[in-house]
Write an enzyme that holds these catalytic residues in place. Sequence first.
Site: not given
Ligand code: GRF
Length: 215
Positions: A17-19, A97-98, A112, A114, A150, A177
Site C-alpha cells: 500500500g505504498s501508493n 483481474i476485475l 489504475n 501499472h 492493463d 518513487t
Molecule cells: C506497484 O508497483 C504498482 O504499480 C503495482 O503493484 C505495486 C504496488 O505497490 N501494481 P504498493 O502496494 O502501492 O506499495
Amino acid sequence: MSLNKKCRLVILISGRGSNMQSIVETIKNKHLNAEVAAVIANKTDAKGIQWAQEQGLATQVLEHKQYVDRSSFDADLAQAIQQYEPDYVLLAGFMRILTPEFVEQFTGRLINIHPSLLPLFPGLNTHQQAIDAQMQWHGCTVHFVTPVVDHGPIITQGIVPVHHDDDVNTLAQRLLTIEHQLYSQVVEWLAAGQICLLDTGRVQIQGVSHRAFVA
Ligand code: GRF
C-alpha cells in the site's frame, strides 16, 4: 462533481500500500479538496490496511478466497465500494483481474497504476520484462480502467532509466518513487476537477499540456 464538494476516493489495495500511503499523505500535506472515504483490500494480511487504520481511515477487507468465483467477489466488492459513494475508485497495487460487469459500473471513475510504460508489458513481472527486453527506459502508467486488463485511456506516464546492472529489485525501487509522484499528481488533478475523459477516448487535463514525468 461540484468544486465545493470534496472529491471522494475509495482506494483498493492488495499488499504494502505504498501508493495508497503517498496519496493519503499528499491529500493531507497539500490540503487537497479530496478525501479517502475508504481503503479496501482483498487480503487480510495486506500491510497497507493496518497503516490506513492507524490514520483513522475507514477500512474493509473482502477476502477473495472466500468466494466461489470472480463474479460473486466482484459483486460484493462493488457493493462495498458503493456504500462510500466515491467519485473515483483508485486501484493501487490491487492484484485482481476485475470482471467487465464490475468495470462497467465504474466507467470513467476507475483508475489504475501499472508499473510499465503501457502498452508495453501488460500483466505481471513488468520489471523483469523491461530488463529482458534490454529497455533503456522503464516506466509506469496511470490510466482509466476498461474491461481489457492493463489497457485504457492514459492519464499520465513516468519514466526512469534502466541501469546496466539493475535487477528486478533495484529497478522496481527506482520506479516506485516516480509511481508515488505520478499517482499523487493524478489525485491533485482529480481534486481540482481537471481530468476529462473525452468522447474520443483520450484524456485531457485542463491547464496542463505536458504530463510526462522523468526521474
Ligand atoms: C506497484 O508497483 C504498482 O504499480 C503495482 O503493484 C505495486 C504496488 O505497490 N501494481 P504498493 O502496494 O502501492 O506499495
